[in-house]
Design an enzyme around this catalytic site. Sequence first.
Site, PDB file in Angstrom:
ATOM      1  N   THR A   1       2.045  -1.853  -5.548  1.00 29.28           N
ATOM      2  CA  THR A   1       0.831  -1.256  -4.998  1.00 29.28           C
ATOM      3  C   THR A   1       0.698  -1.666  -3.538  1.00 29.28           C
ATOM      4  O   THR A   1       1.492  -2.449  -3.032  1.00 29.28           O
ATOM      5  CB  THR A   1      -0.414  -1.705  -5.794  1.00 29.28           C
TER       6      THR A   1
ATOM      7  N   ALA B   1       2.432   4.214   2.265  1.00 31.12           N
ATOM      8  CA  ALA B   1       2.758   5.139   1.174  1.00 31.12           C
ATOM      9  C   ALA B   1       3.994   5.974   1.493  1.00 31.12           C
ATOM     10  O   ALA B   1       4.752   6.335   0.591  1.00 31.12           O
ATOM     11  CB  ALA B   1       1.566   6.037   0.879  1.00 31.12           C
TER      12      ALA B   1
ATOM     13  N   SER C   1       3.770   3.035  -4.006  1.00 28.47           N
ATOM     14  CA  SER C   1       2.428   3.317  -3.490  1.00 28.47           C
ATOM     15  C   SER C   1       2.320   4.811  -3.245  1.00 28.47           C
ATOM     16  O   SER C   1       3.313   5.473  -2.981  1.00 28.47           O
ATOM     17  CB  SER C   1       2.184   2.561  -2.177  1.00 28.47           C
TER      18      SER C   1
END
Length: 182
Positions: A10, A166, A172
Amino acid sequence: MSDNLALHGTTILCLKKNEEIIIAADGQVSHGNTVLKSTARKLRTIANNKIIAGFAGSTADGLALFEKLEVKIEQHKHNLLRSAVELAKDWRNDKYLRRLEAMMIVGDRSHILILTGNGDVVEPENNVAAIGSGGLFALSAARALMSYENNLTAEEIALKSMNIAADLCVFSNHNIIMEKVV
């Protein structure tokens, strides 16, 4: 947890610019190389939105830590630093808590802190902190933007930094959720 990727899969970013404090998280939950969910909420506001927190790691462990942190914050009259130190001591010494596989970032108007299961309470320099597999990407982007883009707000810096993370981190995604200290 059998898979080390699940622990760090994450991106959580917290930063302070001027008097604005914001925390951001992506929404992806992964187990190994499989995406289980893309809209998870890894952030929480505490103490009437005066404290923000986010976690990276096992969902159940992160939620357990949120609950423990909330209790500490109430016990210590919303003193974030003292609450974080007490939580870290419990996390390190308690037989049950010691097994929790997560990291946290917490912040208020005075502090941004990283908490780990090793008993660490770290207040990073430069008013920016990040954890998780995309954490270094988000941290690097945020520090660069804070240094060279004076016209951006904390929210704009967080969003741009999280999107860069990301783009680079397969664990992510671009479903960015943010919370602010009020």
